[in-house]
Design an enzyme around this catalytic site. Sequence first.
Site, PDB file in Angstrom:
ATOM      1  N   GLU A   1     -10.964   3.138  -5.001  1.00  0.00           N
ATOM      2  CA  GLU A   1      -9.999   3.230  -3.902  1.00  0.00           C
ATOM      3  C   GLU A   1      -8.780   2.345  -4.124  1.00  0.00           C
ATOM      4  OE1 GLU A   1     -13.265   3.286  -0.306  1.00  0.00           O
ATOM      5  OE2 GLU A   1     -12.660   1.379  -1.142  1.00  0.00           O
TER       6      GLU A   1
ATOM      7  N   GLY B   1      -5.150   0.979  -3.696  1.00  0.00           N
ATOM      8  CA  GLY B   1      -4.049   1.096  -2.746  1.00  0.00           C
ATOM      9  C   GLY B   1      -2.792   0.531  -3.395  1.00  0.00           C
TER      10      GLY B   1
ATOM     11  N   ARG C   1       3.872 -11.307   3.068  1.00  0.00           N
ATOM     12  CA  ARG C   1       2.919 -11.719   2.031  1.00  0.00           C
ATOM     13  C   ARG C   1       3.234 -13.094   1.440  1.00  0.00           C
ATOM     14  NH1 ARG C   1       2.280  -9.464  -2.266  1.00  0.00           N
ATOM     15  NH2 ARG C   1       0.073  -9.979  -2.487  1.00  0.00           N
TER      16      ARG C   1
ATOM     17  N   CYS D   1      13.122 -17.455  12.844  1.00  0.00           N
ATOM     18  CA  CYS D   1      13.113 -18.852  13.286  1.00  0.00           C
ATOM     19  C   CYS D   1      11.812 -19.515  12.877  1.00  0.00           C
ATOM     20  CB  CYS D   1      13.299 -18.912  14.791  1.00  0.00           C
ATOM     21  SG  CYS D   1      14.922 -18.375  15.232  1.00  0.00           S
TER      22      CYS D   1
ATOM     23  N   TYR E   1       1.572  -3.267   1.331  1.00  0.00           N
ATOM     24  CA  TYR E   1       1.324  -4.403   2.233  1.00  0.00           C
ATOM     25  C   TYR E   1       2.596  -5.116   2.680  1.00  0.00           C
ATOM     26  CZ  TYR E   1      -3.331  -3.394   0.572  1.00  0.00           C
ATOM     27  OH  TYR E   1      -4.487  -2.728   0.246  1.00  0.00           O
TER      28      TYR E   1
HETATM   29  C1  PLP Z   1      -8.017  -3.084   0.962  1.00  0.00           C
HETATM   30  C2  PLP Z   1      -9.063  -2.172   0.476  1.00  0.00           C
HETATM   31  C3  PLP Z   1      -8.786  -1.296  -0.586  1.00  0.00           C
HETATM   32  C4  PLP Z   1      -7.486  -1.290  -1.323  1.00  0.00           C
HETATM   33  O1  PLP Z   1      -7.211  -2.503  -1.924  1.00  0.00           O
HETATM   34  P1  PLP Z   1      -6.017  -2.632  -2.976  1.00  0.00           P
HETATM   35  O2  PLP Z   1      -6.024  -4.055  -3.334  1.00  0.00           O
HETATM   36  O3  PLP Z   1      -4.773  -2.213  -2.277  1.00  0.00           O
HETATM   37  O4  PLP Z   1      -6.341  -1.706  -4.099  1.00  0.00           O
HETATM   38  C5  PLP Z   1      -9.781  -0.429  -0.981  1.00  0.00           C
HETATM   39  N1  PLP Z   1     -10.984  -0.404  -0.347  1.00  0.00           N
HETATM   40  C6  PLP Z   1     -11.263  -1.225   0.675  1.00  0.00           C
HETATM   41  C7  PLP Z   1     -12.582  -1.143   1.321  1.00  0.00           C
HETATM   42  C8  PLP Z   1     -10.323  -2.128   1.118  1.00  0.00           C
HETATM   43  O5  PLP Z   1     -10.617  -2.948   2.137  1.00  0.00           O
END
Ligand code: PLP
Length: 468
Positions: free
Chosen positions: A318, A320, A362, A393, A423
């Site tokens: 997964e 992101g 971040r 501020c 993010y």
């Molecule tokens: C945040 C998260 C992701 C994605 O994380 P990345 O660092 O953006 O790849 C995938 N799976 C779960 C369960 C997450 O909490």
Amino acid sequence: MSRNAHPAGPRHGDVLPDAPHGSQPGDVNALDPAIWPESATRVGGELHLGGAPVSALVLEHGTPALFLDEADVRARARSYTQAFPGIDVYYAGKAFLCTAVARWVDEEGLGLDVCTGGELAVALAAGFPAERIALHGNNKSSAELGRAVEAGVGHVIVDSFDEIHRLIAIAATAGVTQRVLVRVTVGVEAHTHEFIATAHEDQKFGFSLRDGSAARAVAAVIASDVLHFGGLHSHIGSQIFETAGFEVAAHRVISFAATIRDVHGVQVEEINLGGGLGIAYVPGDDPETPKQTLERLSGIVEIECASVGLRLPTLSVEPGRAIIGPSGVTVYEVGTVKDVTLDGGQRRRYVSVDGGMSDNIRTALYDAHYTCVLANRASAAPPALTRVVGKHCESGDVVVRDAWLPGDVRPGDLVAVAATGAYCRSMASNYNHVPRPPVVGVDQGRSQVLVRRETEDDLLRLDTGVAR
Ligand SMILES: *Cc1c(COP(=O)(O)O)cnc(C)c1O
């Protein structure tokens, strides 16, 4: 620097490298291809993104604005789906989600992870095929679970006993069998170049393998006739550059899968090793390619399964950040330039831009590092040690803590910050009633607003005391 700052930060707190201002860069106008999207080039000194000059983009869309290189997002998505056939890739929508991005990742053949009703709503509004949506979250409400079941999401990653009971009731009422994965906590914590194989399990996510709650959760799912036990899920951290942490996680998850087979006679169909694959934010960051990473993960799973005689499950991941992060560039306009003298006599230049912690939290939250350049022109002026700060501020309102920018940066210049696709907009706030910036897709010289700029009217509309 505290370790606590690091769950989604780029570096492990205890081992922060020397501040990047230690060495002056060679050419402050250069665009490191490891950090910037493929379409980022300089033409006549000016930064171009997606084939368009940044001055024209800003004229049309204003500042600050987040530009998302569509071809770059699609290429990264494809690089995961094509890296290793047979691995299911879900895009983690929490990194950044809007309907356009949902459609892009759908067209590239990925699944989509959502973790709230809001993210699910965006996915469904985009027409994302429900069977390729997965629902995450440690505190899914009955309403969220109900909508997910009704929509027919492919699977729900269950995270607590309360949720399992809730989901059983909801699926029974709906008269459906819901596929679920059980999220387990494997006691591994990974960031960048380090991982801890004996991390404490003092966290809100998942069921612990160690204390037996994972085994009880799996038993509860298998015992239910309205839940289908689809497999196991583990997510060990973020901004990970090396697969050693995944190796330990896979070992523990697969040992558990073997126990499940032995105890219940049930074959684990799918093992999801989560996200967390790292990207380059600053020079020297050296993530592996998707192909390298997925080949390695797949090899690890094969070896572990062979060692316990387990039939090979489907492997899923997964990412992101690794899909959307490098494709985004935030462009700000410089408002003020101020020099201060540090203890020891060194000078630091504060360059204030027209956004800040409301569009990129971040740096303040995780001590994240970013790369930025002067965007509207190249400059031969000697570099100055610069801190790019926002307009909020709050003295912690820093966008880029240590940057070398040309010494002649002045009000009206444009500063572009790389790798802000993940993010940043998704964690944006309205702090100080600063409206959130737009997200603009760029591709082949064209630009298209994907999420429009928030206006002061948008903010005032929420305030019931405003006379209308
Ligand atoms: C945040 C998260 C992701 C994605 O994380 P990345 O660092 O953006 O790849 C995938 N799976 C779960 C369960 C997450 O909490």
